[in-house]
Write an enzyme that holds these catalytic residues in place. Structure first.
Site: not given
Length: 159
Positions: A58, A86
Site C-alpha cells: 500500500e 495493517c
C-alpha cells in the site's frame, strides 16, 4: 475476462502485484490505485528485498500515485489490496484521503480496517474511508495460506 466486474478487474491486477512479491519470497500482498477508472499506481510487498519496514504494498503504491498526480491528496482514488491493511497502511490510507478501499480478504491478526480495529472509519478523524471486503477473497486467502504453509515446511526441514 468478459463479464468480470470493474472491481474484479482491478483486484486481478492487485493479485498480479501479489504474485510479484511471491516471486521474491515476500509475503504475497499486492495493491493498485485507481483514479478516473485507470490504474495510476501499483505496489507489492518488498520489506525483505528492500530491508525496509515501510515497504508494504500500500505504501509503495501511495508513493507512486502521489508522484503521478503531483499531490499527497488522493481524494478521488480507490485502492484494491489483496489483504486488509495493517495499522501503518490504514493510517497512510486515511492521511492520503483515499476515497474507498477494496480488500480481498481480512487479516484477523493484524488488520486495521475492521478485524483488530478500524482505523479507516474513526469518527474523530477528519477523513473516513469507505471499505469493502471479500472481492476474490478465497483466491487471495489461499495464496497467503499456501505461502505461510511453505514457510513453516521450510523451517521444519531446516531450510
Amino acid at each position: 475476462m468478459s463479464g468480470a466486474s470493474r472491481e474484479e478487474k482491478y483486484m486481478r491486477e492487485a493479485i498480479k502485484q501479489a504474485k510479484k512479491a511471491l516471486a521474491l519470497n515476500e509475503v504475497p500482498i499486492g495493491c493498485v490505485i485507481v483514479y478516473e477508472d485507470k490504474i495510476i499506481a501499483r505496489g507489492y510487498n518488498r520489506r525483505v528485498t528492500d530491508k525496509n519496514t515501510l515497504s508494504h504494498a500500500e505504501l509503495n503504491a501511495i508513493r507512486k500515485a502521489s508522484k503521478k498526480l503531483g499531490d499527497w491528496r488522493l481524494d478521488d482514488c480507490e485502492m484494491y489490496i489483496t489483504l486488509e491493511p495493517c495499522q501503518m497502511c490504514a493510517g497512510a490510507i486515511v492521511q492520503s484521503r483515499i476515497k474507498k478501499v477494496y480488500a480481498a480478504c481480512m487479516n484477523p491478526k493484524a488488520g486495521c480496517a475492521g478485524s483488530v480495529m478500524n482505523l479507516l472509519q474513526v469518527d474523530k478523524f477528519n477523513h473516513q474511508v469507505e471499505f469493502e471486503e471479500g472481492l476474490l477473497g478465497e483466491e487471495c486467502s489461499k495464496m497467503l495460506s499456501d505461502y505461510f504453509r511453505g514457510l513453516r515446511l521450510k523451517k521444519k526441514m531446516g531450510l
